[in-house]
Design a protein around this motif. Structure first.
Motif, PDB file in Angstrom:
ATOM      1  N   SER A  33       1.359  -0.817  -0.282  1.00 59.44           N
ATOM      2  CA  SER A  33       0.107   0.099   0.062  1.00 59.44           C
ATOM      3  C   SER A  33       0.851   0.989  -0.039  1.00 59.44           C
ATOM      4  O   SER A  33       1.973   1.274   1.051  1.00 59.44           O
ATOM      5  N   TRP A  34       0.353   1.987  -0.335  1.00 65.85           N
ATOM      6  CA  TRP A  34       1.360   3.822  -0.465  1.00 65.85           C
ATOM      7  C   TRP A  34      -0.044   4.158   0.414  1.00 65.85           C
ATOM      8  O   TRP A  34      -0.953   4.464  -0.155  1.00 65.85           O
ATOM      9  N   TYR A  35       0.776   5.236   0.867  1.00 66.51           N
ATOM     10  CA  TYR A  35       0.077   6.931   1.242  1.00 66.51           C
ATOM     11  C   TYR A  35       0.574   7.551   0.883  1.00 66.51           C
ATOM     12  O   TYR A  35       2.162   7.487   1.270  1.00 66.51           O
ATOM     13  N   GLN A  36       0.226   9.176   1.388  1.00 64.83           N
ATOM     14  CA  GLN A  36       1.110   9.825   1.579  1.00 64.83           C
ATOM     15  C   GLN A  36       0.615  11.029   2.881  1.00 64.83           C
ATOM     16  O   GLN A  36      -0.529  10.628   2.781  1.00 64.83           O
ATOM     17  N   ILE A  46      -3.238   5.589  -1.294  1.00 68.26           N
ATOM     18  CA  ILE A  46      -3.273   6.216  -2.467  1.00 68.26           C
ATOM     19  C   ILE A  46      -3.796   5.047  -3.011  1.00 68.26           C
ATOM     20  O   ILE A  46      -4.908   5.155  -3.656  1.00 68.26           O
ATOM     21  N   PHE A  47      -3.528   3.665  -2.535  1.00 64.99           N
ATOM     22  CA  PHE A  47      -3.511   2.669  -3.657  1.00 64.99           C
ATOM     23  C   PHE A  47      -3.189   1.479  -2.587  1.00 64.99           C
ATOM     24  O   PHE A  47      -2.046   2.016  -2.107  1.00 64.99           O
ATOM     25  N   GLN A  48      -3.160   0.704  -3.052  1.00 65.34           N
ATOM     26  CA  GLN A  48      -2.800  -1.091  -2.704  1.00 65.34           C
ATOM     27  C   GLN A  48      -2.777  -1.935  -4.045  1.00 65.34           C
ATOM     28  O   GLN A  48      -3.778  -1.480  -5.349  1.00 65.34           O
ATOM     29  N   LEU A  90       5.291   7.155   2.021  1.00 64.84           N
ATOM     30  CA  LEU A  90       5.076   5.662   2.729  1.00 64.84           C
ATOM     31  C   LEU A  90       5.022   4.580   1.446  1.00 64.84           C
ATOM     32  O   LEU A  90       3.666   4.547   0.947  1.00 64.84           O
ATOM     33  N   CYS A  91       5.921   3.770   1.631  1.00 64.50           N
ATOM     34  CA  CYS A  91       4.906   2.531   1.560  1.00 64.50           C
ATOM     35  C   CYS A  91       4.905   1.157   2.512  1.00 64.50           C
ATOM     36  O   CYS A  91       5.454   1.494   3.822  1.00 64.50           O
TER      37      CYS A  91
END
Lengths: 117, 114
Positions: A33-36, A46-48, A90-91
């Motif tokens: 998953s990616w986060y901002q 953001i997305f997974q 962030l990953c």
């Protein structure tokens, strides 16, 4: 076991440029998953990616795109950078999904801090 | 869409005082997770609560999940300087089929005066 590693740790871009951020998931994890995270805010989804396909997306425009590779590593691409894209990206990897097990617990990398000028 | 609210946004305490942060979701959650982010660091998983009314303890930290599975709290007894950081709750909700989405609150920044 190795944790989640991200690269680069810091980078500076100018408006309109494109950026690619990379992430290696923790050993044994198949979901990324990616986060901002903007300064002083919580991480925004953001997305997974699971099995190399996007299987969930937050409220981010199409210029945010990603990939997952057969070894479960992942990339986040952002096109046409805007000033508001400046943030810590962030990953996080996890062992899968499902609410009753620990599979959805996230292990975060140290992040890539992007500054857009 | 799903929202997860956290209060307070900031909390400053004297070492030895207690601290509580509250988390509230607009929708019923499958589970709730808590993370801690030290200044300059990244979020680190603390605990997951799954069952309605569940209470879990980790040394001086007590976590609760509400009966309706829409709210949660984290209580720290006798804070120490090592407790400094931002505490995030994150609610897990089914987003369709077998997909689940984890939504983070904005966090509570705890500072401790020695």
């Amino acid at each position: 076991e190795t944790g989640v590693t991200q690269s680069p740790t810091h980078l500076i871009k100018t408006r309109g440029q494109q950026v690619t951020l990379r992430c290696s998931s923790q050993s044994g994890h198949n979901t990324v998953s990616w986060y901002q995270q903007a300064l002083g805010q919580g991480p925004q989804f953001i997305f997974q990616y699971y099995r190399e396909e996007e299987n969930g997306r937050g409220n981010f425009p199409p210029r945010f795109s990603g990939l997952q590779f057969p070894n479960y590593s992942s990339e986040l691409n952002v096109n046409a950078l805007e000033l508001d894209d400046s943030a810590l990206y962030l990953c996080a990897s996890s062992a899968g999904q499902g609410p009753l097990s620990g599979a959805n617990v996230l292990t975060f990398g140290a992040g890539s801090r992007l500054t857009v000028l | 869409g799903q929202q997860v609210m956290q209060i307070p946004q900031y909390q400053h305490v004297q070492e030895g005082e207690d601290f509580t942060t509250y988390c509230n979701s607009s929708t019923t959650l499958s589970n709730i997770q808590w993370y801690k982010q030290r200044p300059g660091g990244h979020p680190v998983f603390l605990i997951q609560l799954v069952k309605s009314g569940e209470v879990k303890k980790q040394k001086r930290l007590t976590f609760q999940f509400g009966e309706a599975k829409k709210n949660s709290s984290l209580h720290i007894t006798a804070t120490q300087t090592t407790d400094v950081g931002t505490y995030f709750c994150a609610g897990l909700k089914n987003s369709g089929g077998s997909n689940y989405k984890l939504t983070f609150g904005k966090g509570t920044l705890l500072t401790v005066n020695p």
